[in-house]
Design an enzyme around this catalytic site. Structure first.
Site, mmCIF file in Angstrom:
data_model
loop_
_atom_site.group_PDB
_atom_site.id
_atom_site.type_symbol
_atom_site.label_atom_id
_atom_site.label_comp_id
_atom_site.label_asym_id
_atom_site.label_seq_id
_atom_site.Cartn_x
_atom_site.Cartn_y
_atom_site.Cartn_z
ATOM 1 N N THR A 132 0.816 -1.217 0.000
ATOM 2 C CA THR A 132 0.000 0.000 0.000
ATOM 3 C C THR A 132 0.848 1.264 0.000
ATOM 4 O O THR A 132 1.990 1.256 0.479
ATOM 5 C CB THR A 132 -0.887 -0.010 1.262
ATOM 6 O OG1 THR A 132 -1.552 1.239 1.376
ATOM 7 C CG2 THR A 132 -0.081 -0.238 2.539
ATOM 8 N N ASP A 133 0.254 2.353 -0.462
ATOM 9 C CA ASP A 133 0.942 3.650 -0.389
ATOM 10 C C ASP A 133 0.996 4.181 1.046
ATOM 11 O O ASP A 133 1.770 5.104 1.332
ATOM 12 C CB ASP A 133 0.278 4.683 -1.313
ATOM 13 C CG ASP A 133 -1.191 4.971 -1.010
ATOM 14 O OD1 ASP A 133 -1.762 4.345 -0.094
ATOM 15 O OD2 ASP A 133 -1.772 5.831 -1.708
ATOM 16 N N GLU A 134 0.181 3.605 1.954
ATOM 17 C CA GLU A 134 0.121 4.132 3.324
ATOM 18 C C GLU A 134 1.448 3.972 4.062
ATOM 19 O O GLU A 134 1.664 4.621 5.082
ATOM 20 C CB GLU A 134 -1.008 3.467 4.112
ATOM 21 C CG GLU A 134 -2.349 3.701 3.479
ATOM 22 C CD GLU A 134 -3.527 3.506 4.421
ATOM 23 O OE1 GLU A 134 -3.326 3.360 5.631
ATOM 24 O OE2 GLU A 134 -4.652 3.503 3.915
ATOM 25 N N TYR A 158 -2.244 -0.508 10.935
ATOM 26 C CA TYR A 158 -2.317 -1.186 9.626
ATOM 27 C C TYR A 158 -1.088 -0.869 8.784
ATOM 28 O O TYR A 158 -0.393 -1.780 8.300
ATOM 29 C CB TYR A 158 -3.591 -0.761 8.875
ATOM 30 C CG TYR A 158 -3.542 -1.083 7.393
ATOM 31 C CD1 TYR A 158 -3.574 -2.402 6.941
ATOM 32 C CD2 TYR A 158 -3.426 -0.061 6.433
ATOM 33 C CE1 TYR A 158 -3.511 -2.695 5.576
ATOM 34 C CE2 TYR A 158 -3.356 -0.344 5.080
ATOM 35 C CZ TYR A 158 -3.401 -1.666 4.657
ATOM 36 O OH TYR A 158 -3.330 -1.956 3.321
ATOM 37 N N LYS A 162 1.969 -3.272 7.377
ATOM 38 C CA LYS A 162 2.300 -3.453 5.950
ATOM 39 C C LYS A 162 3.756 -3.032 5.700
ATOM 40 O O LYS A 162 4.472 -3.670 4.912
ATOM 41 C CB LYS A 162 1.342 -2.644 5.067
ATOM 42 C CG LYS A 162 -0.083 -3.148 5.038
ATOM 43 C CD LYS A 162 -0.248 -4.551 4.441
ATOM 44 C CE LYS A 162 -0.006 -4.594 2.962
ATOM 45 N NZ LYS A 162 -0.356 -5.941 2.405
HETATM 46 P P1 NAD Z 1 -9.615 -7.445 1.935
HETATM 47 O O1 NAD Z 1 -9.635 -7.167 3.391
HETATM 48 O O2 NAD Z 1 -10.835 -7.155 1.117
HETATM 49 O O3 NAD Z 1 -9.273 -8.989 1.686
HETATM 50 C C1 NAD Z 1 -8.259 -9.653 2.380
HETATM 51 C C2 NAD Z 1 -8.378 -11.139 2.086
HETATM 52 O O4 NAD Z 1 -7.324 -11.820 2.770
HETATM 53 C C3 NAD Z 1 -9.695 -11.759 2.574
HETATM 54 O O5 NAD Z 1 -10.229 -12.611 1.598
HETATM 55 C C4 NAD Z 1 -9.283 -12.536 3.818
HETATM 56 O O6 NAD Z 1 -10.110 -13.663 4.078
HETATM 57 C C5 NAD Z 1 -7.862 -12.936 3.445
HETATM 58 N N1 NAD Z 1 -7.032 -13.215 4.628
HETATM 59 C C6 NAD Z 1 -6.909 -12.426 5.743
HETATM 60 N N2 NAD Z 1 -6.068 -13.022 6.619
HETATM 61 C C7 NAD Z 1 -5.633 -14.168 6.040
HETATM 62 C C8 NAD Z 1 -4.751 -15.194 6.440
HETATM 63 N N3 NAD Z 1 -4.114 -15.143 7.621
HETATM 64 N N4 NAD Z 1 -4.522 -16.219 5.593
HETATM 65 C C9 NAD Z 1 -5.146 -16.279 4.398
HETATM 66 N N5 NAD Z 1 -6.020 -15.339 3.978
HETATM 67 C C10 NAD Z 1 -6.259 -14.299 4.783
HETATM 68 O O7 NAD Z 1 -8.361 -6.665 1.369
HETATM 69 P P2 NAD Z 1 -8.156 -5.943 -0.039
HETATM 70 O O8 NAD Z 1 -8.689 -4.561 0.041
HETATM 71 O O9 NAD Z 1 -8.588 -6.851 -1.124
HETATM 72 O O10 NAD Z 1 -6.550 -5.820 -0.038
HETATM 73 C C11 NAD Z 1 -5.740 -6.865 -0.570
HETATM 74 C C12 NAD Z 1 -4.283 -6.466 -0.420
HETATM 75 O O11 NAD Z 1 -4.032 -5.260 -1.095
HETATM 76 C C13 NAD Z 1 -3.861 -6.228 1.030
HETATM 77 O O12 NAD Z 1 -2.571 -6.743 1.207
HETATM 78 C C14 NAD Z 1 -3.866 -4.724 1.171
HETATM 79 O O13 NAD Z 1 -2.937 -4.308 2.147
HETATM 80 C C15 NAD Z 1 -3.467 -4.303 -0.215
HETATM 81 N N6 NAD Z 1 -3.954 -2.989 -0.659
HETATM 82 C C16 NAD Z 1 -5.276 -2.665 -0.586
HETATM 83 C C17 NAD Z 1 -5.728 -1.439 -1.075
HETATM 84 C C18 NAD Z 1 -7.183 -1.052 -1.046
HETATM 85 O O14 NAD Z 1 -7.512 0.092 -1.377
HETATM 86 N N7 NAD Z 1 -8.093 -1.934 -0.667
HETATM 87 C C19 NAD Z 1 -4.805 -0.544 -1.641
HETATM 88 C C20 NAD Z 1 -3.443 -0.896 -1.674
HETATM 89 C C21 NAD Z 1 -3.029 -2.124 -1.204
HETATM 90 O O1 DAU Z 2 -4.165 3.950 0.411
HETATM 91 C C1 DAU Z 2 -4.369 2.565 0.289
HETATM 92 C C2 DAU Z 2 -5.231 2.076 1.410
HETATM 93 O O2 DAU Z 2 -6.550 2.527 1.147
HETATM 94 C C3 DAU Z 2 -5.211 0.558 1.575
HETATM 95 O O3 DAU Z 2 -3.918 0.156 1.914
HETATM 96 C C4 DAU Z 2 -6.205 0.120 2.647
HETATM 97 O O4 DAU Z 2 -6.247 -1.302 2.705
HETATM 98 C C5 DAU Z 2 -7.566 0.646 2.270
HETATM 99 O O5 DAU Z 2 -8.515 0.307 3.263
HETATM 100 C C6 DAU Z 2 -7.524 2.152 2.076
HETATM 101 O O6 DAU Z 2 -7.273 2.823 3.354
HETATM 102 P P1 DAU Z 2 -8.070 4.152 3.766
HETATM 103 O O7 DAU Z 2 -8.020 4.290 5.222
HETATM 104 O O8 DAU Z 2 -7.631 5.307 2.933
HETATM 105 O O9 DAU Z 2 -9.552 3.703 3.244
HETATM 106 P P2 DAU Z 2 -11.000 3.908 3.860
HETATM 107 O O10 DAU Z 2 -11.967 3.538 2.789
HETATM 108 O O11 DAU Z 2 -11.150 3.261 5.190
HETATM 109 O O12 DAU Z 2 -11.078 5.487 4.087
HETATM 110 C C7 DAU Z 2 -10.896 6.385 2.986
HETATM 111 C C8 DAU Z 2 -10.972 7.787 3.545
HETATM 112 O O13 DAU Z 2 -12.333 8.033 3.954
HETATM 113 C C9 DAU Z 2 -10.133 8.003 4.772
HETATM 114 O O14 DAU Z 2 -9.617 9.332 4.746
HETATM 115 C C10 DAU Z 2 -11.111 7.868 5.942
HETATM 116 C C11 DAU Z 2 -12.406 8.373 5.340
HETATM 117 N N1 DAU Z 2 -13.636 7.735 5.871
HETATM 118 C C12 DAU Z 2 -13.705 6.371 5.909
HETATM 119 C C13 DAU Z 2 -14.820 5.728 6.399
HETATM 120 C C14 DAU Z 2 -14.895 4.226 6.468
HETATM 121 C C15 DAU Z 2 -14.697 8.520 6.281
HETATM 122 O O15 DAU Z 2 -14.663 9.754 6.203
HETATM 123 N N2 DAU Z 2 -15.822 7.882 6.752
HETATM 124 C C16 DAU Z 2 -15.917 6.526 6.858
HETATM 125 O O16 DAU Z 2 -16.964 6.027 7.356
#
Ligand code: NAD
Ligand code: DAU
Length: 352
Positions: A132-134, A158, A162
């Site tokens: 992630t970019d975080e 989180y 990561k």
């Molecule tokens: P998600 O939470 O939707 O899915 C995570 C999946 O991993 C689920 O299916 C869960 O059952 C599985 N999992 C969790 N713990 C596990 C374990 N111990 N063993 C096997 N499986 C397990 O997450 P996502 O949003 O699809 O993110 C996927 C990846 O991409 C993550 O590594 C996250 O850090 C990264 N990422 C997400 C975002 C985003 O915006 N969602 C952005 C950048 C990077």
């Molecule tokens: O930047 C990449 C990341 O983006 C991933 O690594 C994470 O897995 C993914 O969950 C996401 O993280 P964020 O914290 O940015 O996503 P989230 O959707 O939780 O929140 C997006 C923005 O919206 C953040 O500034 C918090 C705000 N927010 C979120 C929720 C759930 C609100 O204002 N209200 C809300 O109820």
């Protein structure tokens, strides 16, 4: 074949579906089916011999060893993680367990398997870590976007977990020679997104006539990328990325949260008007997230320069497809809004 971890989650399931839509190379999908994992995301692959689903944990070394020895994948694409910042604030333990210890176990299993390979197979093997970019922390308004050379400054449990996993992946390459790739991506959105995250939460709450909870002043900025563009970026890096390198993936699309929420409301006004009035009437400012990062933005020039990747969707096209997907998939939404989901909504929002 390839081994995918976390392939029943949001991005992982989109990746598996896209992969098998574009190639016949089989996928072993290892997923623990936490609250975020959903077999229904993969229902269209039922009966498809190219997809083998394994319900298990990346932290179970014997299971991972056995899967690698049996299926002998040419690559591991590692998505499995705890992914929600708010959950990491309420309960960081699971993030350390899966994101840090789980990645460590997977790396050790991969190293053991890779050491059994010879010649071309050994050279071609890849461990692709999805991050992630975080990990780069928070940008000021005038800072340039995150480049791959930025220092790591994670601010939430989180992002710290990561960052730790990224460091392990780097070390397993430098110390043991494991052929790794790491991608650091910005905020994804699109179909199959679990409605705890901003965009799907706003869509499902609006349709239910519930408040749309905007944290703080709503001026936090994220760089939004349509999930299928993330998947194509991963495929590009897996196919042509230089071993040991990291690649940032982003949408060139910085937007403030409040503007995201207003865009979702306007699309719903158009596609599913509410007789009670515009959906924006439901916007409710609530207590901010502790330690809330103010701005993320990705400099995605490296992946474009080296691999020719750019996102295909603009935010306007991607968000329209996304809102339409949620309107067309009410049964999926109802299914994931189980008792456990309600518990989480209570935990995160009742005291705000
Ligand atoms: P998600 O939470 O939707 O899915 C995570 C999946 O991993 C689920 O299916 C869960 O059952 C599985 N999992 C969790 N713990 C596990 C374990 N111990 N063993 C096997 N499986 C397990 O997450 P996502 O949003 O699809 O993110 C996927 C990846 O991409 C993550 O590594 C996250 O850090 C990264 N990422 C997400 C975002 C985003 O915006 N969602 C952005 C950048 C990077
Ligand atoms: O930047 C990449 C990341 O983006 C991933 O690594 C994470 O897995 C993914 O969950 C996401 O993280 P964020 O914290 O940015 O996503 P989230 O959707 O939780 O929140 C997006 C923005 O919206 C953040 O500034 C918090 C705000 N927010 C979120 C929720 C759930 C609100 O204002 N209200 C809300 O109820």
């Amino acid at each position: 074949m390839i081994l995918v971890t976390g392939g029943a989650g949001f991005i992982g399931s989109n990746f598996v579906l896209d992969w098998l839509a574009q190639s016949d190379e089989p996928v072993i999908n290892l997923d623990a089916l936490t609250y975020a994992g959903n077999r229904a995301n993969l229902a269209s692959l039922d009966g498809d011999a190219r997809h083998v689903f394994v319900h298990g944990d990346i932290g179970e070394r014997a299971l991972v060893d056995q899967l690698l020895a049996t299926h002998r994948p040419r690559a591991i694409v590692h998505f499995a993680a705890e992914s929600h910042v708010d959950r990491s604030i309420h309960g960081p333990g699971a993030f350390m367990k899966t994101n840090v210890e789980g990645t460590f176990t997977l790396l050790e299993a991969a190293r053991g398997f890779w050491n059994t390979l010879d010649g071309a197979d050994k050279a071609a093997f890849r461990f692709h870590h999805v991050s992630t970019d975080e990990v780069y922390g928070s940008l000021k308004p005038t800072d340039p976007p995150f480049a791959e050379t930025n220092a790591y400054e994670p601010n939430s449990p989180y992002s710290a977990s990561k960052a730790a996993s990224d460091h392990l992946v780097r070390a397993w390459h430098h110390t043991y020679g494991l052929p790794v790739l790491t991608t650091n991506c910005s905020n994804n959105y699109g179909p199959l997104h679990f409605p705890e995250k901003l965009i799907p939460l706003m869509i499902v709450n609006a349709l239910a006539g519930k408040p749309l909870p905007v944290y703080g002043d709503g001026q936090q900025i994220r760089d939004w990328l349509y999930v299928k563009d993330h998947c194509s970026g991963i495929r590009a890096v897996l196919a042509g990325g230089r071993v040991g390198e990291t690649y940032n993936i982003g949408g060139w699309n910085e937007m403030a949260n409040i503007d995201i929420v207003k865009t979702v409301c306007a699309l719903l006004d158009e596609l599913r008007p509410d007789p009670a009035g515009p959906y924006a009437r439901l916007i409710t400012y609530v207590t901010d997230r502790p330690g809330h990062d103010r701005r993320y933005a990705i400099d995605a020039r490296k992946i474009e320069r080296e691999l020719g990747w750019r996102p295909a969707e603009t935010f306007a096209t991607g968000i329209r497809k996304t809102v339409q997907w949620y309107l067309d998939n009410a049964a999926w939404v109802a299914d994931v809004q189980s008792g456990a989901y309600k518990d989480w909504i209570g935990t995160n929002y009742s005291a705000r």
